[in-house]
Design a protein around this motif. Structure first.
Motif, mmCIF file in Angstrom:
data_model
loop_
_atom_site.group_PDB
_atom_site.id
_atom_site.type_symbol
_atom_site.label_atom_id
_atom_site.label_comp_id
_atom_site.label_asym_id
_atom_site.label_seq_id
_atom_site.Cartn_x
_atom_site.Cartn_y
_atom_site.Cartn_z
ATOM 1 N N LYS A 57 -39.427 7.860 -0.591
ATOM 2 C CA LYS A 57 -40.443 6.920 -0.129
ATOM 3 C C LYS A 57 -41.357 6.477 -1.275
ATOM 4 O O LYS A 57 -42.585 6.577 -1.206
ATOM 5 N N CYS A 58 -40.734 5.984 -2.343
ATOM 6 C CA CYS A 58 -41.531 5.524 -3.476
ATOM 7 C C CYS A 58 -40.852 4.332 -4.150
ATOM 8 O O CYS A 58 -39.678 4.060 -3.911
ATOM 9 N N ILE A 59 -41.615 3.644 -4.995
ATOM 10 C CA ILE A 59 -41.134 2.500 -5.755
ATOM 11 C C ILE A 59 -41.155 2.881 -7.232
ATOM 12 O O ILE A 59 -42.154 3.421 -7.731
ATOM 13 N N LEU A 60 -40.066 2.585 -7.944
ATOM 14 C CA LEU A 60 -39.973 2.892 -9.367
ATOM 15 C C LEU A 60 -39.842 1.608 -10.174
ATOM 16 O O LEU A 60 -39.164 0.676 -9.748
ATOM 17 N N LEU A 61 -40.479 1.585 -11.326
ATOM 18 C CA LEU A 61 -40.333 0.479 -12.266
ATOM 19 C C LEU A 61 -39.963 1.074 -13.607
ATOM 20 O O LEU A 61 -40.721 1.872 -14.166
ATOM 21 N N ALA A 62 -38.768 0.721 -14.085
ATOM 22 C CA ALA A 62 -38.239 1.284 -15.338
ATOM 23 C C ALA A 62 -38.230 2.810 -15.289
ATOM 24 O O ALA A 62 -38.518 3.481 -16.279
ATOM 25 N N GLY A 63 -37.912 3.347 -14.114
ATOM 26 C CA GLY A 63 -37.776 4.783 -13.959
ATOM 27 C C GLY A 63 -39.060 5.527 -13.681
ATOM 28 O O GLY A 63 -39.036 6.741 -13.429
#
Length: 218
Positions: free
Chosen positions: A139-145
């Motif tokens: 339940k999370c959002i990742l940007l470039a890991g």
């Protein structure tokens, strides 16, 4: 974001040897010696993998996984067990186990199985648009890991954009996702949440479709 593993093992020496092995491999580990302690940890932490013994105090490993699956916890699970009976092994798979190893086992084989299962699970539970990823398991959002520290509503809105990347997300879709039907929501409230997303992923990434809604640019 490091990979977090919960180990349920009541044999202290064996558990510590597994902990040492996996920590040397770079995994973040939590060791529990009874099923109740393990269940409590699942409420406090998001895990990428469960390693469970069956015969442990308070809540046995099979009952624990059954409880977790009932709560829609789909975390990949490997049983590390001395049980030889096919009935026990079959029961483990029926409950929702992904793999098992009979004790004693080769530690290299354990590592191979862990890495293989993690690769499969990440592929199933992540939806990526370029470097922007929706991790539905955690339940999370990742940007470039790297995880973006979104609130619940921000996560829900970003999830809506990622699932509809390249398509128009209408204001009505946003209202239905973020609020109850009885709540009165203004366009200004929606803009606040959209602007928060833009701050994290770049203002050019979400385009305003005047009078209609917004679109995430793939």
């Amino acid at each position: 974001m490091s990979t977090k593993i919960l180990l349920l093992e009541d044999d202290l020496l064996f558990g510590e040897s597994i902990m040492d092995l996996l920590e040397e491999e770079g995994f973040e580990m939590i060791h529990c010696r009874n099923g109740q302690e393990a269940l409590d940890e699942t409420y406090k932490n998001h895990f990428d993998l469960y390693l469970l013994d069956i015969n442990v105090p308070l809540i046995d490993g099979l009952s624990l996984l059954k409880e977790l699956r009932r709560a829609n916890d789909t975390t990949p699970t490997i049983y590390l067990t001395s049980h030889q009976e096919i009935e026990k092994i079959s029961q483990a798979f029926e409950i929702g186990a992904d793999d098992y190893l009979k004790k004693p086992f080769n530690t290299d084989e354990l590592l191979v199985r862990i890495h293989a299962l993690l690769r499969r699970s990440k592929g199933k539970n992540r939806l990526c648009i370029g470097e922007l990823c929706l991790d539905e398991l955690h339940k999370c959002i990742l940007l470039a890991g790297k995880e973006i520290p979104f609130s619940l509503k921000e996560y829900q809105l970003m999830s809506l954009f990622i699932r509809n990347a390249g398509e128009i997300v209408t204001k009505e879709m946003i209202m239905d996702t973020l609020w109850n039907p009885s709540e009165m929501i203004s366009d200004g409230a929606i803009r606040v949440y959209v602007n928060r997303l833009k701050q994290e992923i770049g203002s050019e990434s979400i385009v305003n479709i005047r009078g209609v809604g917004y679109r995430l640019v793939p």
